[in-house]
Enzyme design. Structure first.
Site, PDB file in Angstrom:
ATOM      1  N   ARG A  53       4.796  -0.636  -6.915  1.00 42.46           N
ATOM      2  CA  ARG A  53       5.468   0.575  -6.145  1.00 42.46           C
ATOM      3  C   ARG A  53       7.022  -0.081  -5.230  1.00 42.46           C
ATOM      4  O   ARG A  53       7.746   0.453  -5.377  1.00 42.46           O
ATOM      5  CB  ARG A  53       4.820   1.364  -5.366  1.00 42.46           C
ATOM      6  N   ASP A  70      -0.033   4.453  -7.210  1.00 44.28           N
ATOM      7  CA  ASP A  70      -0.156   2.658  -8.161  1.00 44.28           C
ATOM      8  C   ASP A  70       0.277   2.964  -9.332  1.00 44.28           C
ATOM      9  O   ASP A  70      -0.451   3.230  -9.963  1.00 44.28           O
ATOM     10  CB  ASP A  70      -1.227   2.355  -7.737  1.00 44.28           C
TER      11      ASP A  70
END
EC number: 3.1.3.2
Length: 147
Positions: A8, A119
């Site tokens: 990310r 995530d």
């Protein structure tokens, strides 16, 4: 900032770097990404993250690193991906004298109100694309805000 700095946060960093370059304001911004943990220090971003960025014409040479005490003293903003990162960062910042960083969720800036950037590590290519789209929306909104 994310947990491991291979999915990310490198996507968000690369997206923001491209936005400020496209807007010709890159000289006004120091952009980086880091991890709360030390698990992946020195590693390149996940291949799926790199592939997702490439699909959007963005390259990155980022290597994972762990956030440092100096980051809290240097950066004006430390934007993270989820509540766990936020808790960890606030705890770490409390141990830093002269912390000047505003610590927030990147999702705070999402016009679609998706507060958490999940995530994608255990997910699919589609999950990486979702992260990319969220990062684009959030980074654009953050950049448009007066600083």
């Amino acid at each position: 900032v994310s947990l491991g700095n291979i999915c990310r946060s490198p996507i968000a960093e690369a997206v923001f770097r491209k936005l400020v370059t496209d807007e010709k304001v890159e000289n006004k911004w120091m952009t980086d990404s880091a991890a709360v943990s030390d698990w992946n220090v020195g590693r390149c971003p996940d291949a799926r993250a790199l592939n997702c960025l490439r699909n959007h014409g963005i390259e990155t040479a980022h290597k994972a690193r762990q956030i440092t005490k100096e980051d809290f003293q240097t950066f004006d903003y430390i934007l993270c991906m989820d509540e766990s990162n936020l808790r960890d960062l606030k705890r770490k910042s409390n141990q830093v004298k002269d912390c000047k960083a505003t610590i927030e969720l990147l999702g705070t800036y999402d016009p679609q109100k998706q507060l958490i950037i999940e995530d994608p590590y255990y997910g699919s290519e589609k999950d990486f694309e979702t992260v990319y789209e969220q990062c684009v929306r959030c980074c654009k909104a953050f950049l448009e805000k007066p600083h």
